[in-house]
Design an enzyme around this catalytic site. Structure first.
Site, mmCIF file in Angstrom:
data_model
loop_
_atom_site.group_PDB
_atom_site.id
_atom_site.type_symbol
_atom_site.label_atom_id
_atom_site.label_comp_id
_atom_site.label_asym_id
_atom_site.label_seq_id
_atom_site.Cartn_x
_atom_site.Cartn_y
_atom_site.Cartn_z
ATOM 1 N N GLY A 41 0.412 -1.285 0.047
ATOM 2 C CA GLY A 41 -0.116 0.171 -0.056
ATOM 3 C C GLY A 41 0.928 1.208 -0.050
ATOM 4 O O GLY A 41 0.404 2.247 0.526
ATOM 5 N N SER A 42 1.951 1.282 -0.639
ATOM 6 C CA SER A 42 2.911 2.722 -0.638
ATOM 7 C C SER A 42 1.995 3.649 -1.676
ATOM 8 O O SER A 42 1.976 4.872 -1.231
ATOM 9 C CB SER A 42 4.189 2.179 -1.086
ATOM 10 O OG SER A 42 4.294 2.080 -2.381
ATOM 11 N N ASN A 43 1.566 3.047 -2.717
ATOM 12 C CA ASN A 43 0.621 4.106 -3.507
ATOM 13 C C ASN A 43 -0.515 4.753 -2.409
ATOM 14 O O ASN A 43 -0.918 5.848 -3.095
ATOM 15 C CB ASN A 43 0.224 3.516 -4.626
ATOM 16 C CG ASN A 43 1.325 3.576 -5.940
ATOM 17 O OD1 ASN A 43 1.840 4.453 -6.211
ATOM 18 N ND2 ASN A 43 1.977 2.314 -6.038
ATOM 19 N N MET A 78 -4.138 -6.781 -7.280
ATOM 20 C CA MET A 78 -3.634 -7.933 -8.210
ATOM 21 C C MET A 78 -4.615 -8.818 -8.721
ATOM 22 O O MET A 78 -4.427 -9.984 -8.664
ATOM 23 C CB MET A 78 -2.575 -8.857 -7.457
ATOM 24 C CG MET A 78 -1.283 -7.797 -6.887
ATOM 25 S SD MET A 78 -0.563 -6.928 -8.434
ATOM 26 C CE MET A 78 0.347 -8.159 -9.112
ATOM 27 N N ARG A 79 -5.697 -8.184 -9.038
ATOM 28 C CA ARG A 79 -6.995 -9.160 -9.754
ATOM 29 C C ARG A 79 -7.172 -8.249 -10.847
ATOM 30 O O ARG A 79 -7.589 -7.181 -11.086
ATOM 31 C CB ARG A 79 -7.938 -9.196 -8.527
ATOM 32 C CG ARG A 79 -8.166 -10.500 -8.090
ATOM 33 C CD ARG A 79 -9.433 -10.877 -7.308
ATOM 34 N NE ARG A 79 -10.363 -11.292 -8.174
ATOM 35 C CZ ARG A 79 -10.647 -12.757 -8.509
ATOM 36 N NH1 ARG A 79 -9.549 -13.265 -8.163
ATOM 37 N NH2 ARG A 79 -11.696 -12.926 -9.220
ATOM 38 N N HIS A 87 0.586 1.585 -13.109
ATOM 39 C CA HIS A 87 1.404 0.391 -13.909
ATOM 40 C C HIS A 87 2.830 0.862 -13.858
ATOM 41 O O HIS A 87 2.981 1.819 -14.706
ATOM 42 C CB HIS A 87 0.779 0.033 -15.317
ATOM 43 C CG HIS A 87 1.387 -1.244 -15.690
ATOM 44 N ND1 HIS A 87 1.199 -2.542 -15.302
ATOM 45 C CD2 HIS A 87 2.481 -1.345 -16.547
ATOM 46 C CE1 HIS A 87 2.181 -3.211 -15.915
ATOM 47 N NE2 HIS A 87 2.628 -2.830 -16.713
ATOM 48 N N GLU A 128 5.707 6.821 -9.274
ATOM 49 C CA GLU A 128 4.299 6.387 -9.024
ATOM 50 C C GLU A 128 3.670 6.977 -8.057
ATOM 51 O O GLU A 128 2.461 7.828 -8.057
ATOM 52 C CB GLU A 128 4.205 4.809 -8.480
ATOM 53 C CG GLU A 128 4.770 3.887 -9.563
ATOM 54 C CD GLU A 128 4.751 2.338 -9.246
ATOM 55 O OE1 GLU A 128 3.758 2.199 -8.472
ATOM 56 O OE2 GLU A 128 5.432 1.756 -9.586
HETATM 57 C C1 GRF Z 1 2.881 -0.913 -7.844
HETATM 58 O O1 GRF Z 1 4.489 -1.293 -8.379
HETATM 59 C C2 GRF Z 1 2.173 -0.634 -8.949
HETATM 60 O O2 GRF Z 1 2.851 -0.004 -9.834
HETATM 61 C C3 GRF Z 1 1.592 -2.025 -9.077
HETATM 62 O O3 GRF Z 1 1.770 -2.698 -7.900
HETATM 63 C C4 GRF Z 1 2.769 -2.211 -7.038
HETATM 64 C C5 GRF Z 1 1.873 -1.570 -5.804
HETATM 65 O O4 GRF Z 1 2.693 -1.461 -4.642
HETATM 66 N N1 GRF Z 1 0.496 -1.820 -9.763
HETATM 67 P P1 GRF Z 1 2.369 -0.357 -3.397
HETATM 68 O O5 GRF Z 1 1.286 -1.715 -2.843
HETATM 69 O O6 GRF Z 1 1.488 0.457 -3.759
HETATM 70 O O7 GRF Z 1 3.266 -0.100 -2.514
#
Ligand code: GRF
Length: 205
Positions: free
Chosen positions: A17-19, A93-94, A112, A177
């Protein structure tokens, strides 16, 4: 077609969940509420963070459903319960099926870790290294029915350096990102995006 503003955001995750953190860090300037964090995995690290932040969380495991259509239907139902009108896939991831996509048409963002249309799908960073690419990066796009094929909103480029591993390249991309995803989300929820065919225009306001 100008895309309408949004009010209630759901962030869908499967992992650390870093994003998600970068989106939550931008919440005061977003102009919409992060109302729900949903994961398909109870172990996703981002869920604990969301709870700490006082954001509602849900876990919807695909294991409880017989097929993708049933899962997607339950997911749409849950999101509607929270009056969600904008969905962010932040490491979810689905693959989501056509029923889900059409329920949130042009309302779903994905991040992505490659310069699409290069290296869609899994392990984009590994694909870039495998191909000997000299640059890679990340892409924020609207989600359509294909895998990582929707209209591109924004991209950032990073070099691929000699000796890079999947992890060193992923870390270099991740910084971008975290910058691009909250900004694109802000554009979407503030009604600043216009779709002309596959081309996304960004308006000042
Ligand atoms: C990121 O690299 C994103 O681009 C990909 O999955 C990863 C998720 O990372 N779709 P996080 O869980 O947000 O740290």
């Amino acid at each position: 077609m100008r895309l309408p503003p949004g009010r209630n955001i759901a962030v869908l995750i499967s992992g650390r969940g870093s994003n998600l953190r970068s989106i939550v860090a931008s919440k005061d300037t977003l102009g919409a509420e992060i109302r729900l964090v949903l994961s398909n995995k109870a172990s996703a690290g981002g869920l604990a963070f969301a709870e700490e932040q006082g954001i509602a969380t849900e876990v919807l495991s695909h294991r409880e459903f017989s097929d993708r259509a049933a899962y997607d239907e339950a997911l749409v139902g849950l999101l509607k319960k929270y009056s969600i009108d904008v969905v962010v896939l932040a490491g979810f991831m689905r693959v989501l099926g056509p029923q889900f996509i059409s329920s949130f048409s042009n309302r779903i963002l994905n991040i992505h870790p490659s310069l699409l249309p290069s290296y869609p799908g899994l392990d984009a960073q590994g694909q870039a290294i495998e191909h000997g690419a000299k640059v890679s990066g990340c892409t924020v796009h609207l989600v359509d029915e294909g895998t990582d094929t929707g209209p591109i909103i924004d991209q950032a480029v990073v070099p691929v350096l000699a000796g890079d591993t999947r992890d060193t390249l992923a870390a270099r991309i991740l910084v971008h990102e975290h910058r691009l995803l909250p900004r694109a989300l802000q554009w979407l929820v503030q009604g600043r995006l216009e779709l002309q065919g596959r081309n996304v225009l960004i308006h000042e306001e």
